[in-house]
Design a protein around this motif. Sequence first.
Motif, PDB file in Angstrom:
ATOM      1  N   HIS A   1       0.864  -1.187   0.000  1.00 46.45           N
ATOM      2  CA  HIS A   1       0.000   0.000   0.000  1.00 46.45           C
ATOM      3  C   HIS A   1       0.901   1.237   0.000  1.00 46.45           C
ATOM      4  N   PRO A   2       0.973   1.991  -1.107  1.00 42.48           N
ATOM      5  CA  PRO A   2       1.942   3.083  -1.212  1.00 42.48           C
ATOM      6  C   PRO A   2       1.863   4.103  -0.083  1.00 42.48           C
ATOM      7  N   ARG A   3       0.663   4.541   0.290  1.00 39.25           N
ATOM      8  CA  ARG A   3       0.562   5.555   1.339  1.00 39.25           C
ATOM      9  C   ARG A   3       0.925   4.969   2.701  1.00 39.25           C
ATOM     10  N   ALA A   4       0.478   3.749   2.972  1.00 44.06           N
ATOM     11  CA  ALA A   4       0.840   3.122   4.242  1.00 44.06           C
ATOM     12  C   ALA A   4       2.344   2.928   4.323  1.00 44.06           C
ATOM     13  N   MET A   5       2.944   2.522   3.204  1.00 36.75           N
ATOM     14  CA  MET A   5       4.392   2.309   3.190  1.00 36.75           C
ATOM     15  C   MET A   5       5.127   3.625   3.368  1.00 36.75           C
TER      16      MET A   5
END
Length: 285
Positions: free
Chosen positions: A39-43
């Motif tokens: 998950h780009p934003r979570a990462m």
Amino acid sequence: MDDSEDVGLFGPGSVTWKVHKEPVLMVAGLRSLYLQALHPRAMAGVAQNSNYRTDAWGRLMRTSTYVATTLFGTTAEAEAAGRRIRARHARMRARDPVTGAEFRVDEPDLLRWVHVTEVESFVTTARRAGLALTDAEVDRYYTEQRRVAALIGLDPATVPGTAEEVERYYRDVRPELRMTREAAETALFLTVPPIPWKVSLPLRIGLTLGPPRWAYLGLAGTAVSLLPAWARRLYGGLGLPTTALSADVSVRALRLALRALPQHLLIGPIQIAGRERAARLTAAA
């Protein structure tokens, strides 16, 4: 209620205690991290606010302590742990890797992603490792885990509470997932993290290998193999049925091996204390 009479948010009759008595869930924790990295934003939230690269094992121990406290600690201990993590998250900001916009890491969508990947990894790994769980018990587990979701600030009503709801959630969120540079770097780090030098055997060529490294690589490989087929494909692997079968064989063998070891070596003090409180209450009843 006196803490000595409090078995916490769950207790010995819960599916949660049945699932989390399994030491094999160390693999589940690693599986959830591979999932979360997609998950780009979570990462981005993790990468921009965490020192996991320089303090990987310290962060792992802190996370393990938090999870154990919410599952096996007293109600007061679990709620206090939740307040601490909410306060920490409330201070954190990150920048979207695509738009550059700043966002809070405690946005409900991000918290929900982390929560669902964790609990789904736990119950899926336990079941595939051979723990007998009915479909109804799996649903009960997800419903029970809404209490943990509330601790981090989520509205339990917005959190999947059955296996069907978890599958629907994954289908809805999959268009947002992708392999980014940060995801690839994190996956590599998870697969080959630094091993404490005291338990490693340094080779002349400068690599750190030896029994601890090989054992960990086996755990990491099993964790990746246990990922859903769609997640393995995002990592560039194949979503073949044979991969899932191989993962099942590996994780079942690991569970059997761990069950053969003295359990006091595998169970932490928080879980032991929770079980002892429950045993005292049962004896007094």
